[in-house]
Design a protein around this motif. Structure first.
Motif, mmCIF file in Angstrom:
data_model
loop_
_atom_site.group_PDB
_atom_site.id
_atom_site.type_symbol
_atom_site.label_atom_id
_atom_site.label_comp_id
_atom_site.label_asym_id
_atom_site.label_seq_id
_atom_site.Cartn_x
_atom_site.Cartn_y
_atom_site.Cartn_z
ATOM 1 N N SER A 143 -7.050 0.435 -35.146
ATOM 2 C CA SER A 143 -6.393 1.754 -35.212
ATOM 3 C C SER A 143 -6.416 2.127 -36.787
ATOM 4 C CB SER A 143 -4.565 1.303 -35.142
ATOM 5 O OG SER A 143 -3.958 2.459 -35.655
ATOM 6 N N SER A 144 -6.865 3.476 -36.721
ATOM 7 C CA SER A 144 -7.470 3.989 -37.790
ATOM 8 C C SER A 144 -5.788 4.275 -38.674
ATOM 9 C CB SER A 144 -8.159 5.421 -37.825
ATOM 10 O OG SER A 144 -9.170 5.049 -37.095
ATOM 11 N N ALA A 145 -4.923 4.584 -37.764
ATOM 12 C CA ALA A 145 -3.780 4.925 -38.484
ATOM 13 C C ALA A 145 -3.021 3.747 -38.956
ATOM 14 C CB ALA A 145 -2.755 5.638 -37.476
ATOM 15 N N ILE A 146 -2.900 2.681 -38.593
ATOM 16 C CA ILE A 146 -2.625 1.264 -39.062
ATOM 17 C C ILE A 146 -3.199 1.049 -40.620
ATOM 18 C CG2 ILE A 146 -2.404 -1.079 -39.012
ATOM 19 C CD1 ILE A 146 -0.290 0.531 -37.330
ATOM 20 N N ILE A 147 -4.650 1.151 -40.656
ATOM 21 C CA ILE A 147 -5.583 0.877 -41.674
ATOM 22 C C ILE A 147 -5.017 2.036 -42.620
ATOM 23 C CG2 ILE A 147 -7.774 1.414 -42.735
ATOM 24 C CD1 ILE A 147 -8.914 0.414 -39.963
ATOM 25 N N GLU A 148 -4.849 3.001 -42.484
ATOM 26 C CA GLU A 148 -4.466 4.170 -43.394
ATOM 27 C C GLU A 148 -3.168 3.834 -43.977
ATOM 28 O OE1 GLU A 148 -6.951 7.519 -40.931
ATOM 29 O OE2 GLU A 148 -4.702 7.660 -40.706
ATOM 30 N N ALA A 149 -2.151 3.516 -43.097
ATOM 31 C CA ALA A 149 -0.655 3.209 -43.423
ATOM 32 C C ALA A 149 -0.768 1.994 -44.580
ATOM 33 C CB ALA A 149 -0.038 2.756 -42.405
ATOM 34 N N MET A 150 -1.541 0.940 -44.258
ATOM 35 C CA MET A 150 -1.450 -0.232 -44.964
ATOM 36 C C MET A 150 -2.135 0.128 -46.378
ATOM 37 S SD MET A 150 -2.930 -2.950 -41.967
ATOM 38 C CE MET A 150 -2.982 -4.293 -43.339
ATOM 39 N N PRO A 174 4.721 -1.193 -45.201
ATOM 40 C CA PRO A 174 5.075 -2.159 -44.115
ATOM 41 C C PRO A 174 4.696 -1.723 -42.485
ATOM 42 C CG PRO A 174 7.052 -2.278 -45.526
ATOM 43 C CD PRO A 174 6.134 -0.932 -45.868
ATOM 44 N N VAL A 175 3.777 -2.320 -41.889
ATOM 45 C CA VAL A 175 3.443 -2.014 -40.370
ATOM 46 C C VAL A 175 4.099 -2.972 -39.458
ATOM 47 C CG1 VAL A 175 1.527 -0.781 -40.978
ATOM 48 C CG2 VAL A 175 1.302 -3.266 -40.566
ATOM 49 N N SER A 191 -1.987 -9.487 -40.343
ATOM 50 C CA SER A 191 -1.796 -11.153 -40.453
ATOM 51 C C SER A 191 -0.237 -11.191 -40.701
ATOM 52 C CB SER A 191 -2.410 -11.700 -41.919
ATOM 53 O OG SER A 191 -3.820 -11.704 -41.838
ATOM 54 N N HIS A 192 0.460 -11.582 -39.683
ATOM 55 C CA HIS A 192 1.768 -11.670 -39.444
ATOM 56 C C HIS A 192 2.693 -12.246 -40.862
ATOM 57 C CE1 HIS A 192 5.708 -11.539 -37.517
ATOM 58 N NE2 HIS A 192 5.956 -13.113 -37.385
ATOM 59 N N LYS A 193 3.476 -11.359 -41.311
ATOM 60 C CA LYS A 193 4.298 -11.615 -42.262
ATOM 61 C C LYS A 193 3.478 -11.647 -43.821
ATOM 62 C CE LYS A 193 8.199 -13.912 -39.914
ATOM 63 N NZ LYS A 193 9.004 -15.179 -39.950
ATOM 64 N N LYS A 194 2.311 -11.436 -43.574
ATOM 65 C CA LYS A 194 1.285 -11.490 -44.876
ATOM 66 C C LYS A 194 1.031 -10.212 -45.183
ATOM 67 C CE LYS A 194 -0.394 -16.044 -44.322
ATOM 68 N NZ LYS A 194 -1.666 -17.014 -44.165
ATOM 69 N N THR A 195 0.487 -9.258 -44.307
ATOM 70 C CA THR A 195 0.103 -7.864 -44.465
ATOM 71 C C THR A 195 0.890 -6.912 -43.534
ATOM 72 O OG1 THR A 195 -1.822 -8.164 -42.861
ATOM 73 C CG2 THR A 195 -2.131 -8.377 -45.224
ATOM 74 N N GLY A 196 1.817 -7.363 -42.774
ATOM 75 C CA GLY A 196 2.763 -6.812 -41.802
ATOM 76 C C GLY A 196 3.141 -7.773 -40.925
#
Length: 332
Positions: free
Chosen positions: A244-251, A256-257, A270-275
């Protein structure tokens, strides 16, 4: 060098459109001439426009478009997106065409190594021509927001075209339970209605919860930065994704995603590391509360996400990697 980029539904505001336009912009910076055509809209094409190389997006749609042409492209490469990897590759009615598309390509691009493994398991003989290049990130200009978040609210944003595979109702149903406990929650749905039956169902849900759910509709991609800047959480509730481009952009904004557990989302988050990656509604609610109530978690995950995108999803690297593949194909 001139490269023709052939994408399904290019003139609709979808993820593939964002990806293809970003790639075209990056190649332009490397002095590569590009032209973009849509492979799914009505047109009396009998051959591709003149180019040194054809780069098709979505193996199935690209192959069905090629079948209509008097002259088949040579050479061409293919980018595997979400639907063709997760569905068409295993659809008995489409599988043969996906195979033919991949066999004929000089190179095959996937977004992550897990996608490469999936394809290799089905077609081990094409392993050596599969290349992994992660999605690049888009840069947004600083802009004043055209819509303002309410003061003292917690804003969840779901950027997605409304179609069944995106499972937009899941966000409303889940947050409805959370809204009882946190009445200052707000949800913005950002994206066009692509499937009208699904759109009608979502509109009905919005009308039932209009005091806290807003349908923002289609926002020009260049203005999405002003949406991300106001979000407290960005969601992805899709049944399946490519990347997802949108998730990359939000991160990249340090937001938080909270994303559903599918292969494309797992390749980014990565769960509980980058979202947060959830399987059930109860997990969705639990992780939402952690973001709402714990600023340390929210800020820490946001910063790690931002650093991860800066390190692993450079648009400059993406463009240079494509140019290297193009040169390799043309040398043959």
């Amino acid at each position: 060098m001139k490269v023709l980029l052939a994408s399904p539904n290019f003139h609709q505001p979808r993820g593939n459109t964002v990806t293809v336009q970003r790639i075209a912009n990056g190649l332009k910076n490397l002095a590569v001439e590009t032209e973009i055509i849509s492979t799914t809209e009505e047109a009396s094409w009998t051959s591709f426009p003149q180019a040194d190389l054809i780069h098709g997006f979505h193996a199935y749609h690209f192959y069905k478009f090629m079948e209509k042409l008097d002259k088949k492209p040579d050479p061409y490469m293919v980018t595997i997106t979400g639907t063709d990897l997760n569905h068409d590759l295993f659809d008995p009615q489409k599988r043969k065409d996906v195979f033919a598309s991949l066999h004929g390509a000089q190179a095959i691009h996937v977004f992550d190594d897990k996608a490469k493994t999936v394809i290799t398991n089905e077609l081990p003989e094409i392993k050596d021509k599969i290349f992994t290049i992660a999605q690049g990130n888009s840069d947004f200009p600083d802009q004043n927001p055209h819509i303002q978040k309410e003061e003292n609210t917690i804003l969840f944003v779901l950027p997605a075209g409304i179609r069944r595979i995106k499972d937009v109702p899941a966000a409303i149903h889940s947050l409805q339970r959370l809204h009882i406990k946190y009445p200052n929650i707000r949800l913005w749905l950002v994206g066009p209605i692509i499937e009208y039956d699904e759109g009608d169902d979502v509109k009905e849900l919005i009308s039932e919860h209009q005091e806290w759910v807003s349908y923002i509709g289609q926002v020009p991609h260049a203005k999405m930065g002003s949406i991300y800047q106001q979000a407290d959480v960005v969601l992805n509730t899709s049944y399946s994704e490519g990347q997802s481009s949108a998730i990359i952009e939000a991160m990249s904004y340090g937001i938080p995603v909270l994303v559903s557990n599918n292969a494309g989302n797992r390749s980014l988050v990565s769960h509980k590391k980058t979202g947060f990656v959830y399987d059930t509604q109860n997990e969705f609610l639990d992780y939402s509360e952690q973001i709402i109530n714990n600023n340390k978690i929210k800020q820490g995950i946001g910063q790690q996400a931002k650093q991860y995108i800066a390190t692993n999803h450079s648009s400059t690297y993406e463009s240079e990697a494509f140019l290297a593949i193009y040169n390799q194909i043309l040398k043959k």
